[in-house]
Design a protein around this motif. Structure first.
Motif, mmCIF file in Angstrom:
data_model
loop_
_atom_site.group_PDB
_atom_site.id
_atom_site.type_symbol
_atom_site.label_atom_id
_atom_site.label_comp_id
_atom_site.label_asym_id
_atom_site.label_seq_id
_atom_site.Cartn_x
_atom_site.Cartn_y
_atom_site.Cartn_z
ATOM 1 N N GLU A 234 -11.039 -10.287 14.425
ATOM 2 C CA GLU A 234 -11.526 -9.122 14.007
ATOM 3 C C GLU A 234 -10.957 -8.252 14.835
ATOM 4 N N LEU A 235 -10.370 -8.443 15.640
ATOM 5 C CA LEU A 235 -8.485 -7.299 16.045
ATOM 6 C C LEU A 235 -7.828 -7.701 15.684
ATOM 7 N N PHE A 236 -7.442 -8.686 14.719
ATOM 8 C CA PHE A 236 -6.271 -8.289 13.637
ATOM 9 C C PHE A 236 -6.306 -7.743 12.796
ATOM 10 N N LEU A 237 -8.015 -7.387 12.231
ATOM 11 C CA LEU A 237 -8.272 -6.643 11.135
ATOM 12 C C LEU A 237 -8.067 -5.340 11.130
ATOM 13 N N GLU A 238 -8.287 -4.764 12.857
ATOM 14 C CA GLU A 238 -8.105 -3.925 12.997
ATOM 15 C C GLU A 238 -6.622 -3.155 12.736
ATOM 16 N N GLU A 239 -5.837 -3.950 13.051
ATOM 17 C CA GLU A 239 -4.391 -3.652 13.926
ATOM 18 C C GLU A 239 -4.123 -3.276 11.968
ATOM 19 N N ALA A 240 -4.555 -4.421 11.019
ATOM 20 C CA ALA A 240 -3.835 -4.309 10.365
ATOM 21 C C ALA A 240 -4.209 -3.646 9.122
ATOM 22 N N ARG A 241 -5.141 -2.786 9.129
ATOM 23 C CA ARG A 241 -5.687 -1.975 8.350
ATOM 24 C C ARG A 241 -5.640 -1.086 8.890
ATOM 25 N N ARG A 242 -4.487 -0.653 10.333
ATOM 26 C CA ARG A 242 -4.046 0.966 10.447
ATOM 27 C C ARG A 242 -2.447 0.967 9.792
ATOM 28 N N ILE A 243 -2.221 -0.380 9.706
ATOM 29 C CA ILE A 243 -0.470 -0.166 9.214
ATOM 30 C C ILE A 243 -0.985 0.101 7.917
ATOM 31 N N LEU A 244 -1.709 -0.889 7.376
ATOM 32 C CA LEU A 244 -1.826 -0.259 6.307
ATOM 33 C C LEU A 244 -2.401 0.994 5.089
ATOM 34 N N ASP A 245 -3.156 1.509 6.129
ATOM 35 C CA ASP A 245 -3.716 2.756 5.752
ATOM 36 C C ASP A 245 -2.414 4.091 6.103
ATOM 37 N N GLY A 246 -2.114 3.292 7.392
ATOM 38 C CA GLY A 246 -0.523 4.175 7.514
ATOM 39 C C GLY A 246 0.870 3.709 5.978
ATOM 40 N N VAL A 247 0.486 3.165 5.897
ATOM 41 C CA VAL A 247 1.692 2.767 4.459
ATOM 42 C C VAL A 247 1.433 2.943 3.343
ATOM 43 N N ALA A 248 0.092 3.583 2.695
ATOM 44 C CA ALA A 248 -0.710 4.694 1.748
ATOM 45 C C ALA A 248 -0.358 5.639 2.317
ATOM 46 N N VAL A 249 -0.443 6.190 3.279
ATOM 47 C CA VAL A 249 -0.385 7.945 3.653
ATOM 48 C C VAL A 249 1.466 8.152 3.525
ATOM 49 N N MET A 250 1.891 7.172 3.599
ATOM 50 C CA MET A 250 3.724 7.035 4.019
ATOM 51 C C MET A 250 3.745 6.852 2.424
ATOM 52 N N GLU A 251 3.261 6.221 1.312
ATOM 53 C CA GLU A 251 4.336 6.123 0.000
ATOM 54 C C GLU A 251 3.333 7.423 -0.484
ATOM 55 N N GLN A 252 2.016 7.475 -0.104
ATOM 56 C CA GLN A 252 1.861 8.589 -1.154
ATOM 57 C C GLN A 252 2.253 10.149 -0.763
ATOM 58 N N ARG A 253 2.891 10.304 0.305
ATOM 59 C CA ARG A 253 4.092 11.406 0.794
ATOM 60 C C ARG A 253 5.650 11.949 -0.111
ATOM 61 N N MET A 254 5.495 10.077 -0.151
ATOM 62 C CA MET A 254 7.074 10.528 -0.722
ATOM 63 C C MET A 254 6.967 10.281 -2.009
ATOM 64 N N ALA A 255 5.618 9.949 -2.148
ATOM 65 C CA ALA A 255 5.328 9.725 -3.941
ATOM 66 C C ALA A 255 5.642 11.867 -3.991
ATOM 67 N N ARG A 256 5.365 12.310 -3.526
ATOM 68 C CA ARG A 256 5.218 13.965 -3.200
ATOM 69 C C ARG A 256 6.692 14.314 -3.264
ATOM 70 N N VAL A 257 7.165 13.963 -2.688
ATOM 71 C CA VAL A 257 9.041 14.172 -2.199
ATOM 72 C C VAL A 257 9.780 14.039 -3.349
ATOM 73 N N ALA A 258 9.423 13.144 -3.613
ATOM 74 C CA ALA A 258 10.258 12.207 -5.123
ATOM 75 C C ALA A 258 10.581 13.159 -6.056
ATOM 76 N N LYS A 259 9.023 13.318 -5.513
ATOM 77 C CA LYS A 259 8.859 14.943 -7.354
ATOM 78 C C LYS A 259 9.011 16.275 -7.193
ATOM 79 N N GLY A 260 9.298 16.606 -6.188
ATOM 80 C CA GLY A 260 9.839 17.987 -6.074
ATOM 81 C C GLY A 260 10.790 17.863 -4.888
ATOM 82 N N VAL A 261 11.453 16.845 -4.003
ATOM 83 C CA VAL A 261 12.071 17.152 -2.757
ATOM 84 C C VAL A 261 13.503 17.556 -3.409
ATOM 85 N N ARG A 262 14.496 17.430 -4.626
ATOM 86 C CA ARG A 262 14.949 18.924 -5.592
ATOM 87 C C ARG A 262 14.773 19.683 -6.023
#
Length: 315
Positions: A68-96
């Motif tokens: 149960e404790l590991f589940l909380e940490e795993a979700r936190r990490i994966l949610d953070g990665v998902a947010v990062m991927e979304q942001r980077m995808a937007r940057v990749a489309k308009g960074v230049r």
């Protein structure tokens, strides 16, 4: 012989799938892998962590307290990665690319304008900023025509269809008068410092606008007319700096946003309007509603979030 493993994101995803499904077979089907490899990966993860994450029973898998404790940490990490991927995808489309922004003189004088430009340069260094200055009418027309992406101005002088006018903040309006003018003799602070509207009657007044156009100065004239007050309009100019140059030269008085009060500070006196005069100077961001370029979206988002947390916005 067992070998130490390096925990990867896939191990967290495997664990999360089993924890949510409560069953190895259903989790394997969701992950589109076979059950035996999934079981081996879960066991390897438990060995790596040195703890039992699941209790195996006849109907499937149940999380242990450690699980149960590991589940909380795993979700936190994966949610953070998902947010990062979304942001980077937007940057990749308009960074230049290139972003063309214009502002009026008084809009450029507000601290928010250079602040957001500096933040944007730091966050998106590969987006070229093309900056220019113009009057509100020209800025509005050029954005509508697609020649500009965004603009900072005060009170809109026109509202063509398809444009978004977002009020970022409002600030007080001050009376600007030559140092030898009677209004400049008022105290700098205190009850007697404020200038009543009636004191505009007969005064030489300088306006920053196209003749007959709406805006801050049209609002001022409308307030005067409502009360039978008639100043003498001696000039209508396109730039706030020209306005204050004329005031400093003794050509007349004017009203300006409070953020302009450092201009000609040694030759122009700035006094507040009486509280009964309901007049303020907004700072407005203008852009096309149909402009879906990433650079424009990034800029609008940055301006909006910066203004929301800014002391200057609350003032």
């Amino acid at each position: 012989m067992s070998y130490p493993m390096d925990m990867e994101l896939r191990h967290l995803r495997y664990f999360l799938a089993v924890a949510e499904a409560g069953h190895l077979t259903r989790a394997a089907a969701r992950l589109n892998i076979q059950q035996p490899p999934l079981s081996q990966q879960i066991k390897a993860l438990e060995n790596h962590l040195g703890m039992v994450l699941f209790r195996r029973h006849a109907k499937g898998m149940a999380l242990t307290e450690s699980g149960e404790l590991f589940l909380e940490e795993a979700r936190r990490i994966l949610d953070g990665v998902a947010v990062m991927e979304q942001r980077m995808a937007r940057v990749a489309k308009g960074v230049r690319g290139r972003l063309a922004i214009a502002f009026t003189t008084s809009a450029a004088a507000h601290l928010l304008t250079p602040r957001v430009l500096r933040l944007f340069r730091g966050r998106y260094p590969e987006i070229e900023l093309s900056l220019s200055e113009n009057n509100a009418g020209e800025i509005t027309e050029r954005i509508a025509a697609g020649d500009l992406h965004c603009g900072f101005l005060r009170v809109p002088v026109a509202r063509p269809p398809g444009l978004v006018f977002r009020t970022l903040l409002r600030e007080p309006v001050l009376v600007a008068a030559p140092l030898d003018h009677r209004l400049a003799q008022k105290p700098r602070a205190g009850k007697n410092a404020a200038v009543a509207l009636k004191e505009f009657h007969g005064e030489n007044l300088i306006l920053v606008r196209r003749a007959g156009a709406p805006g801050l100065y049209a609002d001022l004239l409308a307030l005067c007319a409502e009360r039978g007050i008639y100043p003498n309009v001696v000039a209508e100019v396109e730039r706030m700096m020209t306005n204050l140059n004329l005031v400093a030269a003794g050509a007349g008085i004017s009203v300006v946003p409070a953020s302009m009060q450092q201009v000609h500070a040694k030759t122009v006196a700035y006094r507040p309007l009486a509280s009964s005069v309901r007049l303020n100077a907004p700072l407005t961001l203008v852009y096309r509603a149909a402009d879906h370029t990433a650079a424009t979206a990034f800029f609008v988002e940055l301006v909006t979030t910066t203004t929301a947390g800014s002391d200057s916005a609350r003032s």
